[in-house]
Scaffold this motif. Structure first.
Motif, short mmCIF file in Angstrom:
data_model
loop_
_atom_site.label_atom_id
_atom_site.label_comp_id
_atom_site.label_asym_id
_atom_site.label_seq_id
_atom_site.Cartn_x
_atom_site.Cartn_y
_atom_site.Cartn_z
N TRP A 163 0.81 -1.21 0.00
CA TRP A 163 0.00 0.00 0.00
C TRP A 163 0.85 1.27 0.00
O TRP A 163 0.34 2.37 0.17
CB TRP A 163 -0.94 0.02 1.20
CG TRP A 163 -1.86 -1.16 1.23
CD1 TRP A 163 -2.90 -1.41 0.37
CD2 TRP A 163 -1.82 -2.25 2.13
NE1 TRP A 163 -3.51 -2.60 0.68
CE2 TRP A 163 -2.86 -3.14 1.78
CE3 TRP A 163 -1.00 -2.59 3.21
CZ2 TRP A 163 -3.11 -4.33 2.45
CZ3 TRP A 163 -1.25 -3.77 3.89
CH2 TRP A 163 -2.29 -4.61 3.51
N ILE A 194 -5.71 2.15 5.80
CA ILE A 194 -5.59 0.93 4.99
C ILE A 194 -6.66 -0.08 5.40
O ILE A 194 -7.34 -0.67 4.56
CB ILE A 194 -4.18 0.32 5.12
CG1 ILE A 194 -3.14 1.26 4.51
CG2 ILE A 194 -4.13 -1.07 4.48
CD1 ILE A 194 -1.70 0.91 4.85
N ARG A 235 -10.08 1.02 4.16
CA ARG A 235 -10.18 0.94 2.69
C ARG A 235 -10.24 -0.51 2.21
O ARG A 235 -10.99 -0.84 1.29
CB ARG A 235 -8.98 1.66 2.07
CG ARG A 235 -9.03 1.75 0.56
CD ARG A 235 -7.88 2.54 -0.02
NE ARG A 235 -6.61 1.89 0.25
CZ ARG A 235 -5.58 2.47 0.88
NH1 ARG A 235 -5.67 3.71 1.31
NH2 ARG A 235 -4.46 1.82 1.08
N GLU A 236 -9.47 -1.40 2.86
CA GLU A 236 -9.37 -2.79 2.41
C GLU A 236 -10.35 -3.72 3.12
O GLU A 236 -10.41 -4.91 2.78
CB GLU A 236 -7.93 -3.29 2.62
CG GLU A 236 -6.87 -2.47 1.90
CD GLU A 236 -6.99 -2.54 0.38
OE1 GLU A 236 -7.38 -3.61 -0.14
OE2 GLU A 236 -6.69 -1.53 -0.28
#
Length: 153
Positions: A110, A136, A139-140
């Motif tokens: 990332w 992160i 978002r993931e």
């Protein structure tokens, strides 16, 4: 960091002195006190924290503690008086033992992740930057633990 550098960092011992400015408050809202704490940190306080206390006549209150360097003493006192309802500040000189600190980045799928490392007194600690991990994870659709594990691989 190679083994020699790590061993040297692990033995980095630092000491200094700081001032602790404390006051008791029993007539402010939590929001007003939180704002005062933000201002103190913005103006350079090393740390600002509160402790719930019992005061005279059975009143509940808050003890505000502000850690600062000697050169910040008057500015911090002015800020405490300006942004809180206290009418007095106590001052203590504190000897402090601290770990040495450094920051670096590690590559991940990332992008770079910032890592804070501290060491001294025979210990070495590392912590990845929380806000970066949080973004992160959100978002993931992963947990923070999963993100950390993937980055460590």
């Amino acid at each position: 960091m190679n083994n020699l550098e790590e061993a040297q960092f692990r033995n980095l011992e630092q000491e200094d002195q700081v001032l602790e400015l404390r006051c008791n408050i029993d007539d402010m809202t939590g929001e007003d006190l939180a704002y005062a704490m933000d201002v103190l940190l913005e103006r350079g306080a090393l740390d600002v924290y509160t402790i719930p206390i019992g005061m005279k006549k059975g009143r509940t209150g808050i003890m505000l503690s502000v850690l600062c360097k000697e050169g910040q003493r008057k500015e911090m006192a002015r800020t405490i008086f300006q942004y809180t309802t206290t009418i007095g500040i106590r001052e203590n000189v504190c000897n402090r033992m601290i770990l040495g600190r450094r920051e670096y980045s590690v590559d991940s799928e990332w992008g770079p992740i910032h890592v804070k490392q501290s060491g001294g007194y025979g210990v070495l600690r590392e912590k990845m930057e929380f806000e970066e991990l949080k973004k992160i994870a959100q978002r993931e659709g992963l947990s923070l633990a999963q993100v950390r594990e993937i980055i460590k691989k």
